[in-house]
Motif scaffolding. Structure first.
Motif, PDB file in Angstrom:
ATOM      1  N   ARG B 113       9.638   0.036  -3.521  1.00 18.94           N
ATOM      2  CA  ARG B 113       9.269  -0.605  -2.254  1.00 18.94           C
ATOM      3  C   ARG B 113      10.207  -1.761  -1.926  1.00 18.94           C
ATOM      4  NH1 ARG B 113       2.928  -0.009  -3.646  1.00 18.94           N
ATOM      5  NH2 ARG B 113       2.929   2.229  -3.350  1.00 18.94           N
ATOM      6  N   SER B 114      11.335  -1.801  -2.644  1.00 14.14           N
ATOM      7  CA  SER B 114      12.254  -2.923  -2.473  1.00 14.14           C
ATOM      8  C   SER B 114      12.865  -2.942  -1.080  1.00 14.14           C
ATOM      9  CB  SER B 114      13.361  -2.841  -3.515  1.00 14.14           C
ATOM     10  OG  SER B 114      13.979  -1.573  -3.417  1.00 14.14           O
ATOM     11  N   GLU B 115      12.878  -1.779  -0.440  1.00  8.85           N
ATOM     12  CA  GLU B 115      13.597  -1.676   0.823  1.00  8.85           C
ATOM     13  C   GLU B 115      12.743  -2.004   2.041  1.00  8.85           C
ATOM     14  OE1 GLU B 115      17.184  -0.161   1.178  1.00  8.85           O
ATOM     15  OE2 GLU B 115      16.910  -1.450  -0.567  1.00  8.85           O
ATOM     16  N   ALA B 133      -2.874  -1.376  17.152  1.00  8.25           N
ATOM     17  CA  ALA B 133      -4.179  -1.894  16.704  1.00  8.25           C
ATOM     18  C   ALA B 133      -5.058  -0.755  16.180  1.00  8.25           C
ATOM     19  CB  ALA B 133      -4.876  -2.622  17.857  1.00  8.25           C
ATOM     20  N   ILE B 134      -4.963   0.411  16.818  1.00 10.83           N
ATOM     21  CA  ILE B 134      -5.746   1.569  16.367  1.00 10.83           C
ATOM     22  C   ILE B 134      -5.267   2.015  14.986  1.00 10.83           C
ATOM     23  CG2 ILE B 134      -6.074   4.054  16.787  1.00 10.83           C
ATOM     24  CD1 ILE B 134      -6.338   3.344  19.791  1.00 10.83           C
ATOM     25  N   GLN B 135      -3.940   2.091  14.815  1.00 16.38           N
ATOM     26  CA  GLN B 135      -3.439   2.498  13.494  1.00 16.38           C
ATOM     27  C   GLN B 135      -3.743   1.433  12.441  1.00 16.38           C
ATOM     28  OE1 GLN B 135       0.459   4.406  13.365  1.00 16.38           O
ATOM     29  NE2 GLN B 135      -0.668   6.245  13.929  1.00 16.38           N
ATOM     30  N   ASP B 136      -3.759   0.166  12.836  1.00 14.34           N
ATOM     31  CA  ASP B 136      -4.171  -0.883  11.885  1.00 14.34           C
ATOM     32  C   ASP B 136      -5.583  -0.604  11.371  1.00 14.34           C
ATOM     33  OD1 ASP B 136      -1.792  -2.196  12.280  1.00 14.34           O
ATOM     34  OD2 ASP B 136      -2.631  -3.853  13.451  1.00 14.34           O
ATOM     35  N   ARG B 137      -6.472  -0.223  12.302  1.00 13.81           N
ATOM     36  CA  ARG B 137      -7.858   0.058  11.880  1.00 13.81           C
ATOM     37  C   ARG B 137      -7.893   1.236  10.917  1.00 13.81           C
ATOM     38  NH1 ARG B 137      -9.267  -1.874  16.843  1.00 13.81           N
ATOM     39  NH2 ARG B 137      -9.013   0.071  17.993  1.00 13.81           N
ATOM     40  N   VAL B 138      -7.092   2.254  11.242  1.00 15.82           N
ATOM     41  CA  VAL B 138      -7.091   3.454  10.399  1.00 15.82           C
ATOM     42  C   VAL B 138      -6.551   3.143   9.003  1.00 15.82           C
ATOM     43  CG1 VAL B 138      -6.040   5.745  10.112  1.00 15.82           C
ATOM     44  CG2 VAL B 138      -6.874   5.023  12.369  1.00 15.82           C
ATOM     45  N   PRO B 143     -12.313   0.484   2.900  1.00 12.36           N
ATOM     46  CA  PRO B 143     -12.050   0.291   1.469  1.00 12.36           C
ATOM     47  C   PRO B 143     -10.696   0.824   0.999  1.00 12.36           C
ATOM     48  CG  PRO B 143     -13.679   2.030   1.810  1.00 12.36           C
ATOM     49  CD  PRO B 143     -13.407   1.432   3.159  1.00 12.36           C
ATOM     50  N   TYR B 144     -10.077   1.756   1.751  1.00 12.72           N
ATOM     51  CA  TYR B 144      -8.830   2.343   1.252  1.00 12.72           C
ATOM     52  C   TYR B 144      -7.648   1.902   2.104  1.00 12.72           C
ATOM     53  CZ  TYR B 144     -12.335   5.076  -1.091  1.00 12.72           C
ATOM     54  OH  TYR B 144     -13.425   5.447  -1.822  1.00 12.72           O
ATOM     55  N   ARG B 145      -7.106   0.742   1.780  1.00 14.36           N
ATOM     56  CA  ARG B 145      -5.959   0.202   2.497  1.00 14.36           C
ATOM     57  C   ARG B 145      -4.718   1.007   2.170  1.00 14.36           C
ATOM     58  NH1 ARG B 145      -4.814  -4.966   4.585  1.00 14.36           N
ATOM     59  NH2 ARG B 145      -2.684  -5.052   3.795  1.00 14.36           N
ATOM     60  N   ASP B 146      -3.924   1.265   3.196  1.00 18.91           N
ATOM     61  CA  ASP B 146      -2.658   1.941   2.967  1.00 18.91           C
ATOM     62  C   ASP B 146      -1.611   0.868   2.662  1.00 18.91           C
ATOM     63  OD1 ASP B 146      -1.310   4.868   3.892  1.00 18.91           O
ATOM     64  OD2 ASP B 146       0.032   3.167   3.675  1.00 18.91           O
ATOM     65  N   VAL B 147      -1.213   0.834   1.381  1.00 23.10           N
ATOM     66  CA  VAL B 147      -0.385  -0.282   0.913  1.00 23.10           C
ATOM     67  C   VAL B 147       0.943  -0.381   1.656  1.00 23.10           C
ATOM     68  CG1 VAL B 147       0.759  -1.297  -1.101  1.00 23.10           C
ATOM     69  CG2 VAL B 147      -1.425  -0.105  -1.361  1.00 23.10           C
ATOM     70  N   THR B 148       1.652   0.752   1.783  1.00 26.48           N
ATOM     71  CA  THR B 148       2.992   0.644   2.372  1.00 26.48           C
ATOM     72  C   THR B 148       2.918   0.382   3.875  1.00 26.48           C
ATOM     73  OG1 THR B 148       3.205   3.046   2.567  1.00 26.48           O
ATOM     74  CG2 THR B 148       4.100   2.022   0.586  1.00 26.48           C
ATOM     75  N   TYR B 149       1.914   0.925   4.543  1.00 25.24           N
ATOM     76  CA  TYR B 149       1.739   0.585   5.964  1.00 25.24           C
ATOM     77  C   TYR B 149       1.522  -0.922   6.075  1.00 25.24           C
ATOM     78  CZ  TYR B 149      -0.081   0.372  10.730  1.00 25.24           C
ATOM     79  OH  TYR B 149      -0.285   0.048  12.046  1.00 25.24           O
ATOM     80  N   GLY B 150       0.680  -1.446   5.228  1.00 25.47           N
ATOM     81  CA  GLY B 150       0.386  -2.882   5.252  1.00 25.47           C
ATOM     82  C   GLY B 150       1.638  -3.717   5.047  1.00 25.47           C
ATOM     83  N   MET B 151       2.506  -3.278   4.131  1.00 31.16           N
ATOM     84  CA  MET B 151       3.732  -4.036   3.875  1.00 31.16           C
ATOM     85  C   MET B 151       4.657  -4.035   5.084  1.00 31.16           C
ATOM     86  SD  MET B 151       4.512  -2.775   0.001  1.00 31.16           S
ATOM     87  CE  MET B 151       6.050  -3.639  -0.181  1.00 31.16           C
ATOM     88  N   ARG B 152       4.728  -2.880   5.748  1.00 31.81           N
ATOM     89  CA  ARG B 152       5.621  -2.807   6.918  1.00 31.81           C
ATOM     90  C   ARG B 152       5.036  -3.564   8.105  1.00 31.81           C
ATOM     91  NH1 ARG B 152       6.221   2.555   4.677  1.00 31.81           N
ATOM     92  NH2 ARG B 152       4.286   3.097   5.721  1.00 31.81           N
TER      93      ARG B 152
END
Ligand code: SF4
Ligand code: SF4
Lengths: 257, 386
Positions: B113-115, B133-138, B143-152
């Protein structure tokens, strides 16, 4: 002691050799491949031909002669897992155009001495003759997909190869749809696999990978006409490398092909 | 200057200050992305300078049709939305989730995930802010956060734009998602262009936005500037090309799962999946596992998927949505109805991309209107999957 490597054979029927050459074209992977699998019978690559049986057979080409119709039975008997590669082997190839014409007329038109030619009236895919374990599409096949099929075979898993439209690959690579900008394209009815090469160079798809899983060719042909294609254009565009694939054959016929 | 993140601060900047804004974001190591002309369309790509923006271009859109035209002025944002959305950056079409290697001391699994870049988006429309905002909610709520989406997503800097043009396929006004941006931006621009000037009213939406504005040459917005900006939005609002009646739409669609219209649209639908790829809210993915020839390494790749493929609904023994009508119905009823049950809002922001980029021009607003015109309302009747 190192476990015995599975034995590979590559077979040629009526075809241009382009698909088997895709295997030789896998330069980066070739040495690894030779380490993972014993290349036992691949005349295009080596004159050393070892006897069967073979664990994995790759079959290129279609059946166009009585001799080949017999030979493919022998190939099946000697092969544990048999994969057909390319449009000829999976759909009959461009040479299946003979299926819709009189083959004797073709022979008379092409050969100086027609009497030397012994051929069937049709060009048929391998699956019309024997049970096939996996079909890899394309004219020619995509070498990355070929490596994927072989790697999957070696790992005992299912190859990750999608049967959906070219459009999904086109969008995945960020290309802009040419059809919406006025260029007729076969992408929406064509099986993915090439990576949407033509649309990414601003050309409509030619349908090299044959029909996708649920091709609605009639609706696409309708839109082609709106974009100015004539029935003859449509008949011809569905009559190329995958002319004998059922969905394409039917659509071509519907427009006088 | 005190900035109120509720959009209190309003200033005016020039085209030159916009260049400085791009430079300032680049200097902060942001990957600056914005609209630019490529392949006869306005796409989102790297922006190094104002000159990369589509000055003087506009888009003409209709169902299944798109082309660019010259404008009479040099507006930088004088178009609607193109074939791509910010989804391709925040939720990329192909992503390697992890790679595994067989080494001397067993299997090791690595996630590189360095990049992960820090994005700066220039020119985000109101409908697109709602889509993000809709994709943020998804991806981030629950309970299941999408880690790489969150980082971007977390550090993305957003420069929004109030639309000065609506395409014939736009219907954000009926979805309540535009054309005026309301939230979710750091800075928001309204382009003011006429024979006498080319300037931008800037609204501050966050502290980071306010800090950046402070570093740019700007003047406080006068009342006349604000009125001019309001007029731009009002004009766009009245030029909406399409409309979707949302009143009772969820119930209407859910009560019409056996409507004959689904078969009619299926006769035209190619099941190509273009609508789902271009939709800024569609989020479905599939994962592919690949192993190498030697069996010494493997990787798991996530790719955009589409509810129009057979594999998408492949359960044991086969696909449960074999017909195009069941797949189109799944897509549209999810987007406009069951999305509300699932996430609390419609899944459609009215951007019109699925209408423009459908090769056969299937129009979600027309399909919904057709069902509204002839409701069957045979409630309680079970609908089969296929
Ligand atoms: S609605 Fe249009 S874009 Fe979507 S799958 Fe059908 S033909 Fe393709
Ligand atoms: S459903 Fe169509 S109009 Fe609605 S957000 Fe998706 S692409 Fe835009």
């Amino acid at each position: 002691m190192k476990a015995q490597r599975p034995r590979l054979a590559v077979w040629k029927f009526a075809s241009c050799d382009g698909c088997q050459l895709s295997l030789l074209d896998c330069e980066d992977e070739l040495l690894t491949l030779a380490g993972a699998i014993e290349i036992a019978n691949f005349p295009e690559a080596s004159s050393l031909i070892l006897d069967g049986p073979y664990d994995l057979s790759l079959v290129e080409g279609s059946i166009t002669t009585a001799h080949d119709a017999e030979r493919i039975q022998m190939v099946r008997q000697q092969s544990k897992f048999l994969v057909t590669i390319g449009a000829c082997a999976t759909a009959g190839g461009i040479q299946a155009l003979r299926n819709f014409a009189d083959v004797d007329d073709y022979i008379a038109a092409v050969y100086a001495s027609p009497k030397y030619i012994s051929t069937l009236a049709t060009s048929t895919p391998i699956s019309a003759h024997i049970a096939v374990d996996y079909e890899l599409r394309g004219c020619p096949i995509n070498k990355a997909q070929l490596i994927e099929v072989i790697s999957a075979y070696l790992a005992g898993r299912k190859p990750s190869i999608a049967a959906h439209s070219v459009c999904i690959e086109c969008k995945q690579r960020g290309a802009v749809c040419v059809m919406v900008q006025g260029t007729p394209c076969l992408g929406p009815v064509t099986h993915a696999g090439c990576g949407a090469i033509c649309p990414s160079f601003r050309r409509g798809c030619y349908g090299c990978y044959g029909p996708m899983e649920t091709p609605n060719t009639a609706a696409l042909a309708c839109e082609w006409q709106v974009l100015g294609a004539t029935p003859r254009d449509i008949a011809r565009v569905f009559s190329t490398f995958n002319a004998a694939a059922e969905a394409f054959r039917k659509e071509s016929k519907a427009h006088g092909g | 200057m005190q900035h109120r993140p509720d959009g209190g601060t309003k200033a005016v900047i020039s085209r030159e200050a916009l260049q400085q804004l791009i430079e300032a974001l680049s200097a902060e190591n942001c990957r600056v992305l914005g609209p630019t002309v490529r392949d006869g369309a306005i796409v989102y790509d790297e922006i190094a300078q104002v000159g990369n923006l589509p000055a003087g271009w506009t888009d003409r859109q209709e169902a299944g049709r798109y082309h660019l035209e010259r404008r009479e002025d040099d507006a930088l944002f004088g178009f609607a939305v193109g074939p791509q959305s910010w989804k391709q950056f925040l939720h990329p079409p192909v992503e390697t989730l992890w790679t595994a290697r067989q080494g001397d001391d067993g299997i090791s699994i690595a996630t590189d995930r360095s990049e992960t870049p820090i994005f700066a988006f220039i020119g985000v429309r109101a409908c697109e802010l709602h889509a993000i905002a809709i994709q943020d909610r998804v991806f981030l709520d629950g309970p299941y956060r999408d880690v790489t989406y969150g980082m971007r997503r977390q550090d993305a800097f957003i420069v929004a734009v109030n639309c000065g043009n609506a395409a014939a396929t736009c219907f954000c006004a009926s979805m309540g998602t535009g054309p005026k941006v309301d939230a979710g931006f750091d800075l928001a621009l309204t382009e003011l262009i006429d024979a006498t000037r080319h300037e931008f009213v800037v609204e501050v939406g966050s502290e980071a936005g306010g800090d950046l504005l402070d570093r740019l040459p700007h003047r406080p917005a006068a009342n006349a500037d604000l009125l001019a900006a309001e007029a731009v939005i009002a004009r766009t609002q009245s030029a909406m090309g399409r409309r979707l009646e949302t009143d009772g739409l969820k119930e209407l669609l859910q009560a019409n799962l056996n409507h004959p219209r689904w078969d009619e649209v299926a006769a035209r639908c190619l099941a190509c999946g273009n609508c789902t790829s271009v939709c800024p809210t569609c989020f479905c993915t599939t994962v592919e596992d690949h192993s190498d020839l030697m069996g010494s390494s493997a990787e798991r790749i996530r790719k955009w998927d589409s509810c129009f493929t057979l594999d998408f609904s492949y359960l044991h023994g086969g696909s449960v949505r074999t017909t195009a009508s069941s797949r189109y119905r799944q897509w549209m009823t999810h987007k406009l109805a069951s999305w509300i049950d699932q996430f609390g809002t419609s899944g459609c922001v009215g951007c019109g991309r699925c209408i423009t980029w459908c090769p056969v021009g299937i129009d979600i607003t027309a399909e919904a209107a057709a069902i509204r015109a002839t409701p069957q309302s045979r409630k309680g009747e079970p609908h089969g999957g296929t």
